[in-house]
Design an enzyme around this catalytic site. Sequence first.
Site, PDB file in Angstrom:
ATOM      1  CB  CYS A   1      -0.724   0.103   0.951  1.00  0.00           C
ATOM      2  SG  CYS A   1      -1.925   1.296   1.499  1.00  0.00           S
TER       3      CYS A   1
ATOM      4  CG  HIS B   1      -5.653  -2.544  -1.292  1.00  0.00           C
ATOM      5  ND1 HIS B   1      -4.612  -3.520  -0.517  1.00  0.00           N
ATOM      6  CD2 HIS B   1      -5.225  -1.187  -0.923  1.00  0.00           C
ATOM      7  CE1 HIS B   1      -3.811  -2.317   0.124  1.00  0.00           C
ATOM      8  NE2 HIS B   1      -4.312  -1.009  -0.167  1.00  0.00           N
ATOM      9  CD  GLU B   2      -6.250   1.285  -4.032  1.00  0.00           C
ATOM     10  OE1 GLU B   2      -6.530   2.212  -2.959  1.00  0.00           O
ATOM     11  OE2 GLU B   2      -5.704   0.852  -4.440  1.00  0.00           O
TER      12      GLU B   2
ATOM     13  CG  HIS C   1      -7.321   2.517   1.529  1.00  0.00           C
ATOM     14  ND1 HIS C   1      -6.823   3.198   1.479  1.00  0.00           N
ATOM     15  CD2 HIS C   1      -6.152   2.305   0.330  1.00  0.00           C
ATOM     16  CE1 HIS C   1      -5.126   2.876   2.360  1.00  0.00           C
ATOM     17  NE2 HIS C   1      -5.627   2.139   1.135  1.00  0.00           N
TER      18      HIS C   1
END
Length: 169
Positions: free
Chosen positions: A91, A133-134, A137
Amino acid sequence: MAVLQVLHIPDERLRKVAKPVEEVNAEIQRIVDDMFETMYAEEGIGLAATQVDIHQRIIVIDVSENRDERLVLINPELLEKSGETGIEEGCLSIPEQRALVPRAEKVKIRALDRDGKSFELEADGLLAICIQHEMDHLVGKLFIDYLSPLKQQRIRQKVEKLDRLNARA
């Protein structure tokens, strides 16, 4: 276009939940362009707006080898997920650290593109992992949140040390 500053842990702004984009306009398109420039400059494959202290639901991704397959996800929604997989993830907000993270093997999402047009996308492999993953966020979640408290602490200490060394350089 501009390269934006990427926030690093333990910066609490990474934990903020992003708000939906109300209108895709020239300002949002400029943010998207700056995010791509930042992601490429940092040699990443994905970047969420929260990582550059913009708390709107915007993601940019390019997992291609030639760096020529840009994917913009504005206000992404996860519609379906299936299977199980995982790879060692890294990351940009947690520099030089990697860890195995469990993810769905396939995902189906709905989002808006850079022009504000709605689309659906089915993804698998690295793209599916990157999307998950994004999207994490955007709700203030980091890949280290999937790890044990001890591993989280070790990674935080390494990143803080790295940031101190870089600040002196």
